[in-house]
Design a protein around this motif. Structure first.
Motif, short mmCIF file in Angstrom:
data_model
loop_
_atom_site.label_atom_id
_atom_site.label_comp_id
_atom_site.label_asym_id
_atom_site.label_seq_id
_atom_site.Cartn_x
_atom_site.Cartn_y
_atom_site.Cartn_z
N PHE A 88 0.96 -1.14 0.09
CA PHE A 88 -0.04 0.12 -0.13
C PHE A 88 0.71 1.10 0.02
N ILE A 89 1.92 1.16 0.74
CA ILE A 89 2.86 2.42 1.00
C ILE A 89 3.53 2.61 -0.43
N LEU A 98 3.20 5.84 -2.99
CA LEU A 98 4.27 6.73 -3.55
C LEU A 98 4.34 6.56 -4.92
N PHE A 99 4.26 5.27 -5.42
CA PHE A 99 4.34 5.35 -6.82
C PHE A 99 3.29 6.07 -7.66
N LEU A 100 1.87 6.22 -7.20
CA LEU A 100 1.04 7.17 -7.55
C LEU A 100 1.34 8.53 -7.61
N ILE A 101 2.02 8.86 -6.43
CA ILE A 101 2.35 10.45 -6.16
C ILE A 101 3.30 10.62 -7.23
N LEU A 102 4.56 10.09 -7.25
CA LEU A 102 5.60 10.32 -8.12
C LEU A 102 5.55 10.05 -9.71
N GLN A 103 4.57 9.05 -9.86
CA GLN A 103 4.48 8.62 -11.09
C GLN A 103 3.79 10.04 -11.92
N ALA A 148 3.45 17.80 -5.04
CA ALA A 148 3.62 16.85 -4.21
C ALA A 148 4.56 15.93 -4.51
N ALA A 149 5.10 15.90 -5.87
CA ALA A 149 6.09 14.68 -6.22
C ALA A 149 7.19 15.31 -5.55
#
Length: 298
Positions: A40-41, A45-50, A272-273
């Protein structure tokens, strides 16, 4: 015993089998919950950075924010984030470590000190907005300096102090008593024992606490909004302590809720990223002393 008679059930063997089953079931449950939490974490993180990292460029990182036109940057807000963080850590780390060492090594074991520990633990869990209101009462109303970087940094230092105090105290108390007694046996004073034995051995726990409060302070918004404002001076390298001190987290909140620029969503994703990436970088940087210290302790 005849051939048709069944052997009696051994209660100890049955109890052992049940314990083995419960142990295996609990182990599987812990592994399952741990893996789900980590996934989940990582997914978050992937969703925000991507969404934000592929769109980043130096013009965005160093550019000035825009109120109306597209293409605004986060330069002043990003600089204020590091500037406020450094000032807050410079204030809170020495005071927090000193308080923790005092409580662990010098404070008498009485009801008053026990009450102080309860107060410190309580302050560590107080919502950050309370420290923001405290900063308003001191810097805006009592001292009359307004919404400034100084007010935001000192308020963040107050926010960090209880956590650093408790972490330092627990880390010092976790050092084996034998190591402390060995230092005294070799003729070391109390101060030498603290400097050369207790702090180096407890350094892993102390730096972990500093890492946690640094990441929290970098991403803090409530305290900064109330004590440093939601705007910047408009300069990328403004070192004045009395300038408005909006940080990257505040700028992200402002863009998402108040800004009227057409590309507000894209700015928020990129900001955010950057915020998440810097927090991860702070954790990595603070791990370097831990690796160095672990090599020295071998």
């Amino acid at each position: 015993m005849s051939a048709g008679t069944k052997a009696p059930v051994n209660p100890f063997r049955l109890h052992k089998s049940l314990n083995h089953f419960y142990n295996r079931a609990f182990t599987v449950l812990v592994w399952l919950v741990g893996i789900i939490t980590i996934l989940f974490i990582c997914g978050l993180l992937f969703l925000i950075l991507q969404k934000g990292l592929p769109k980043l460029d130096f013009a965005f990182l160093y550019g000035l924010p825009s109120e109306i036109d597209e293409g605004g940057g986060i330069g002043p807000a990003l600089f204020n984030s590091f500037y406020v963080l450094i000032i807050a850590l410079v204030i809170s780390i020495p005071l927090g470590m000193a308080a923790g060492i005092y409580l662990a090594e010098f404070a008498p074991n009485n009801k008053f000190i026990a009450f102080i520990r309860i107060c410190v633990e309580g302050l560590a869990s107080v919502p950050s907005i309370i420290f923001g209101l405290f900063g308003i009462a001191i810097f805006v109303e009592a001292m009359g300096v307004g919404l400034t970087i100084l007010g935001g940094a000192v308020s963040l230092a107050f926010l960090n102090l209880p956590v650093l105090t408790r972490v330092t105290e627990e880390a010092i108390r976790a050092v084996p008593v034998e190591m402390k007694n060995a230092s005294f046996a070799l003729g070391g004073t109390h101060l030498q024992t603290i400097r050369r034995v207790l702090i180096p051995v407890a350094l892993n726990g102390i730096i972990t606490g500093i890492c946690l409060v640094a990441g929290r302070a970098f991403g803090e918004s409530a305290v900064i909004i109330l004590t440093a404002g939601v705007s910047t001076s408009g300069e990328n390298w403004d070192f004045s302590l009395f300038s408005p001190g909006a940080t990257l987290a505040v700028h992200l909140w402002y863009v998402q809720s108040e800004a009227i620029v057409p590309d507000a969503q894209e700015i928020a994703e990129k900001a955010a990223a950057v915020l998440v990436f810097v927090v991860l970088l702070i954790n990595l940087v603070f791990r370097i002393p831990l690796w160095i210290n672990s090599r020295k302790m071998r």
